[in-house]
Write an enzyme that holds these catalytic residues in place. Structure first.
Site, PDB file in Angstrom:
ATOM      1  N   CYS A  34       0.807  -1.224   0.000  1.00  0.00           N
ATOM      2  CA  CYS A  34       0.000   0.000   0.000  1.00  0.00           C
ATOM      3  C   CYS A  34       0.837   1.269   0.000  1.00  0.00           C
ATOM      4  O   CYS A  34       0.295   2.360  -0.151  1.00  0.00           O
ATOM      5  CB  CYS A  34      -0.909   0.030   1.225  1.00  0.00           C
ATOM      6  SG  CYS A  34       0.043   0.005   2.744  1.00  0.00           S
ATOM      7  N   CYS A 103      -1.269  -5.059   6.834  1.00  0.00           N
ATOM      8  CA  CYS A 103      -0.926  -3.859   7.615  1.00  0.00           C
ATOM      9  C   CYS A 103      -0.164  -4.228   8.878  1.00  0.00           C
ATOM     10  O   CYS A 103       0.676  -3.455   9.353  1.00  0.00           O
ATOM     11  CB  CYS A 103      -2.188  -3.099   8.004  1.00  0.00           C
ATOM     12  SG  CYS A 103      -3.335  -2.872   6.648  1.00  0.00           S
TER      13      CYS A 103
HETATM   14 FE1  FES Z   1      -1.266   0.390   4.360  1.00  0.00          FE
HETATM   15 FE2  FES Z   1      -2.801  -0.638   6.166  1.00  0.00          FE
HETATM   16  S1  FES Z   1      -3.407  -0.037   4.177  1.00  0.00           S
HETATM   17  S2  FES Z   1      -0.696  -0.281   6.282  1.00  0.00           S
END
Ligand code: FES
Length: 142
Positions: A34, A103
């Protein structure tokens, strides 16, 4: 998405947020899935993590897992801290939704990166002790 009460608590009131001046080790990692970033600071006295703080540009699940992970390693020895897995952190938080599991990896990796930095500053090669950290740009092993 349904979050456990513990996740909501650690997200709303994260423990150990901030930085440590004169930290003995600093670990920064990026989440390849992400792009979020996590930075962890540790203070080490006689192989014990006497203090730990974190800062993140990350989502709520990253904040909650880092908050819990820092609580779990505070006061522990370095070798115990290195054994902390994202799975153990998730269990302590009563679980995370499947799409948020990635995450929780950030905190585990950032702790390892901070310990690596601690050893590097002491002139000790961290790789045999800490291993390779997949999300860490400073690791020479990938
Ligand atoms: Fe990036 Fe959770 S969406 S750490």
């Amino acid at each position: 998405m349904v979050y456990s009460e513990k996740v909501m608590d650690h997200f709303a009131n994260p423990r150990n947020v901030g930085e440590i001046e004169n930290a003995d080790g600093i670990g920064e990692v990026g989440n390849s899935k992400c792009g979020d970033i996590m930075k962890i600071y540790i203070k080490v006295d006689n192989d014990i993590i006497s203090d730990v703080k974190f800062k993140t540009f990350g989502c709520g699940a990253a904040i909650a897992t880092s908050s819990m992970a820092t609580e779990m390693i505070k006061g522990k020895s370095i070798s115990e801290a290195l054994k902390l897995t994202n799975k153990a952190v998730m269990e302590a938080l009563d679980g995370l939704p499947p799409v948020k599991v990635h995450c929780s990896v950030l905190a585990e990796q950032a702790i390892k990166a901070a310990v690596s930095d601690y050893y590097k500053r002491k002139g000790i090669d961290p790789e045999p002790i800490v291993g390779c950290i997949p999300e860490c740009d400073d690791c020479a092993c990938h």
